[in-house]
Design a protein around this motif. Structure first.
Motif, PDB file in Angstrom:
ATOM      1  N   ASP A 115       0.676  -0.806   0.042  1.00 30.47           N
ATOM      2  CA  ASP A 115       0.210  -0.011  -0.047  1.00 30.47           C
ATOM      3  C   ASP A 115       0.743   1.327  -0.087  1.00 30.47           C
ATOM      4  N   ASP A 116       1.773   0.735  -0.582  1.00 26.81           N
ATOM      5  CA  ASP A 116       3.564   2.683  -0.993  1.00 26.81           C
ATOM      6  C   ASP A 116       2.849   3.083  -2.092  1.00 26.81           C
ATOM      7  N   PRO A 117       2.567   4.333  -2.285  1.00 26.70           N
ATOM      8  CA  PRO A 117       2.848   4.829  -3.526  1.00 26.70           C
ATOM      9  C   PRO A 117       3.771   4.790  -4.383  1.00 26.70           C
ATOM     10  N   ARG A 118       4.828   5.146  -3.303  1.00 24.18           N
ATOM     11  CA  ARG A 118       6.022   5.391  -3.731  1.00 24.18           C
ATOM     12  C   ARG A 118       6.319   3.931  -4.292  1.00 24.18           C
ATOM     13  N   LEU A 119       6.644   2.943  -3.916  1.00 17.26           N
ATOM     14  CA  LEU A 119       7.185   1.519  -3.676  1.00 17.26           C
ATOM     15  C   LEU A 119       6.303   1.032  -5.270  1.00 17.26           C
ATOM     16  N   GLY A 120       5.072   1.800  -5.544  1.00 18.79           N
ATOM     17  CA  GLY A 120       4.075   1.085  -6.447  1.00 18.79           C
ATOM     18  C   GLY A 120       4.847   2.418  -7.643  1.00 18.79           C
ATOM     19  N   GLN A 121       5.217   3.466  -7.430  1.00 21.37           N
ATOM     20  CA  GLN A 121       5.621   4.281  -8.885  1.00 21.37           C
ATOM     21  C   GLN A 121       6.723   3.976  -9.307  1.00 21.37           C
ATOM     22  N   LEU A 122       7.586   2.988  -8.317  1.00 18.77           N
ATOM     23  CA  LEU A 122       9.187   2.374  -8.717  1.00 18.77           C
ATOM     24  C   LEU A 122       9.369   1.790  -9.800  1.00 18.77           C
ATOM     25  N   HIS A 123       7.803   0.442  -8.936  1.00 18.17           N
ATOM     26  CA  HIS A 123       7.418  -0.595  -9.606  1.00 18.17           C
ATOM     27  C   HIS A 123       7.049  -0.863 -11.844  1.00 18.17           C
ATOM     28  N   VAL A 124       5.716   0.265 -11.205  1.00 16.49           N
ATOM     29  CA  VAL A 124       6.178   0.965 -12.689  1.00 16.49           C
ATOM     30  C   VAL A 124       6.059   1.217 -13.935  1.00 16.49           C
ATOM     31  N   GLU A 125       7.490   2.327 -13.210  1.00 17.88           N
ATOM     32  CA  GLU A 125       9.020   2.402 -13.633  1.00 17.88           C
ATOM     33  C   GLU A 125       9.290   1.350 -14.665  1.00 17.88           C
ATOM     34  N   ALA A 126       9.945   0.554 -13.693  1.00 17.28           N
ATOM     35  CA  ALA A 126      10.601  -0.619 -13.691  1.00 17.28           C
ATOM     36  C   ALA A 126       9.386  -1.343 -15.173  1.00 17.28           C
ATOM     37  N   MET A 127       8.935  -1.533 -14.719  1.00 20.75           N
ATOM     38  CA  MET A 127       8.372  -2.538 -15.964  1.00 20.75           C
ATOM     39  C   MET A 127       8.114  -0.979 -17.167  1.00 20.75           C
ATOM     40  N   LEU A 128       7.864   0.476 -17.714  1.00 17.25           N
ATOM     41  CA  LEU A 128       7.883   0.937 -18.100  1.00 17.25           C
ATOM     42  C   LEU A 128       9.444   0.472 -19.006  1.00 17.25           C
ATOM     43  N   GLU A 129      10.734   0.487 -18.419  1.00 14.74           N
ATOM     44  CA  GLU A 129      11.315   0.976 -18.644  1.00 14.74           C
ATOM     45  C   GLU A 129      12.126  -0.516 -19.411  1.00 14.74           C
ATOM     46  N   LYS A 130      11.522  -1.900 -18.454  1.00 12.03           N
ATOM     47  CA  LYS A 130      11.706  -3.371 -19.503  1.00 12.03           C
ATOM     48  C   LYS A 130      10.341  -3.509 -20.787  1.00 12.03           C
ATOM     49  N   ARG A 131       9.686  -2.353 -20.872  1.00  9.06           N
ATOM     50  CA  ARG A 131       9.275  -2.089 -22.468  1.00  9.06           C
ATOM     51  C   ARG A 131       8.267  -3.392 -22.250  1.00  9.06           C
ATOM     52  N   VAL A 132       6.988  -3.296 -21.065  1.00 14.08           N
ATOM     53  CA  VAL A 132       6.194  -4.539 -20.802  1.00 14.08           C
ATOM     54  C   VAL A 132       4.881  -3.985 -22.316  1.00 14.08           C
ATOM     55  N   ASP A 133       4.520  -5.164 -22.801  1.00 15.03           N
ATOM     56  CA  ASP A 133       3.513  -4.713 -23.886  1.00 15.03           C
ATOM     57  C   ASP A 133       2.139  -3.950 -23.222  1.00 15.03           C
ATOM     58  N   GLY A 134       1.902  -4.870 -21.889  1.00 11.90           N
ATOM     59  CA  GLY A 134       0.410  -3.883 -20.705  1.00 11.90           C
ATOM     60  C   GLY A 134       0.755  -4.181 -19.246  1.00 11.90           C
ATOM     61  N   ILE A 135      -0.388  -3.833 -18.828  1.00 14.61           N
ATOM     62  CA  ILE A 135       0.152  -3.969 -17.765  1.00 14.61           C
ATOM     63  C   ILE A 135      -1.459  -4.277 -16.617  1.00 14.61           C
ATOM     64  N   ILE A 136      -1.543  -5.444 -15.959  1.00 12.70           N
ATOM     65  CA  ILE A 136      -3.000  -5.870 -15.247  1.00 12.70           C
ATOM     66  C   ILE A 136      -2.451  -5.122 -13.790  1.00 12.70           C
TER      67      ILE A 136
END
Length: 352
Positions: A115-136
């Motif tokens: 439930d950590d906004p900062r952790l959530g943002q870090l994970h989203v940025e990591a996913m985008l860096e890995k160029r995921v095709d989409g997010i669920i």
């Protein structure tokens, strides 16, 4: 001196990786035709495509994942965000997502944001860096946002078992329909005094299930005596406390109890046994969630509403693949039906 350490004697030669050219030569086709067959592209007979794929399988051909990604401008990975640290809801959802994606050669990149906004943002940025095709995005309850915004990321987003952003695509369980299944089953079994023990009223699903319970009773001309609705903690202890109140004082006693989750139901069953009441002969009990480790191990085994979370995850995964492939998908919330898993705790109909 012979046989020096770097002479290479006694070593097996490194096996050369099987190439697309090897497959083409063995199949008697051009490299271009082999590529099209393995990538499900181009025009050719089904027999030719199948023969080329069989040759590739026999030779042990492994396509170059990086080359495919560059060719199709895809990473063949999907990000899954959740704040369900226990995994009670997110694990079956993820199982369904993986089932949908594995046949398409897509991997799932799981991140727990708690439930950590900062952790959530870090994970989203990591996913985008890995160029995921989409997010669920998936959560531990239907009526709460994950602690991170997913708007404007530039990749397809699907919400599964969590509150979506406006105008997005979401898959949720139909809790009202699930509650109806439970109460209508009790009515069909001849039960007429059906109580409802559920969780905190701060949960949206508590109101949805209670409304369905009342509606089914009204449709069958059955009333709701005072004290037959009890809301408290999602715990076995509150199940015990509810039974003490339902059976401890004067007034009408229930012959069936519909519980808002399986933990409550297990507490109810234990408390009824302690009072000398038999389940299901004296009182029938139905839970919600079909949490296997609780429902199957309760004595007697617990009838429970299953939210079909694996099927929900599968639908979410297939829909994300459609978006990634450029297909249009209408935004909105899709409610998927629940099912009733009948075990021994609810009893049999009057005719046996």
């Amino acid at each position: 001196m012979t046989g020096s350490a770097d002479s290479g004697e006694g070593r097996l030669p490194a096996r050369r990786p099987v190439t697309l050219r090897d497959v083409a030569e063995a199949a008697g086709v051009s490299v271009a035709t082999a590529s099209k067959a393995l990538n499900d592209q181009g025009r050719m007979t089904a027999e030719t495509r199948t023969r080329i794929r069989e040759v590739a399988r026999r030779l042990g051909f492994r396509p170059n994942g990086l080359a495919q990604s560059l060719l199709r401008r895809r990473s063949f990975t999907v990000g899954l965000l959740t704040n369900d640290t226990y995994g009670r809801f997110s694990l079956p959802v993820m199982a369904g997502i993986s089932e949908a994606l594995v046949d398409a050669g897509v991997s799932v990149f799981l991140c727990n944001v708690e439930d950590d906004p900062r952790l959530g943002q870090l994970h989203v940025e990591a996913m985008l860096e890995k160029r995921v095709d989409g997010i669920i995005a998936s959560g531990k309850r239907l009526d709460r946002h994950l602690p991170v915004t997913l708007a404007g990321l530039g990749v397809p987003i699907i919400y599964a078992f969590t509150e979506p952003d406006p105008g997005s695509i979401a898959f949720v369980s139909d809790d009202a329909q699930g509650a109806r299944l439970a109460v209508e089953h009790f009515v069909a079994l001849g039960r007429r005094r059906i109580a409802h023990v559920t969780g905190p009223e701060s949960f949206m699903v508590v109101h949805q299930r209670a409304a369905a319970w009342r509606a089914v009773l009204a449709e069958h001309g059955l009333g709701v005596p005072d004290g037959f609705y009890m809301s408290g903690r999602w715990s076995e202890r509150f199940g015990h406390e509810a039974v003490a109140q339902l059976f401890g004082g004067p007034g009408e006693k229930p012959d069936a109890i519909f519980c808002g989750n399986d933990q409550l139901a297990r507490g109810v069953v234990d408390a009824l046994r302690e009072r000398g009441l038999a389940v299901p002969d004296d009182v029938g009990v139905i839970g919600f969630d079909n949490w296997e480790i609780v429902a199957a191990e309760t004595r007697p085994p617990l009838t429970s509403v299953d939210m079909n979370l694996s099927a929900l995850g599968r639908e979410a995964g297939l829909t994300l693949l459609s978006l990634v492939d450029g297909k249009a998908v209408e935004p909105g919330i899709r409610k998927l039906p629940c099912r009733l898993v009948v075990r021994q705790s609810c009893g049999r109909p009057p005719d046996g």
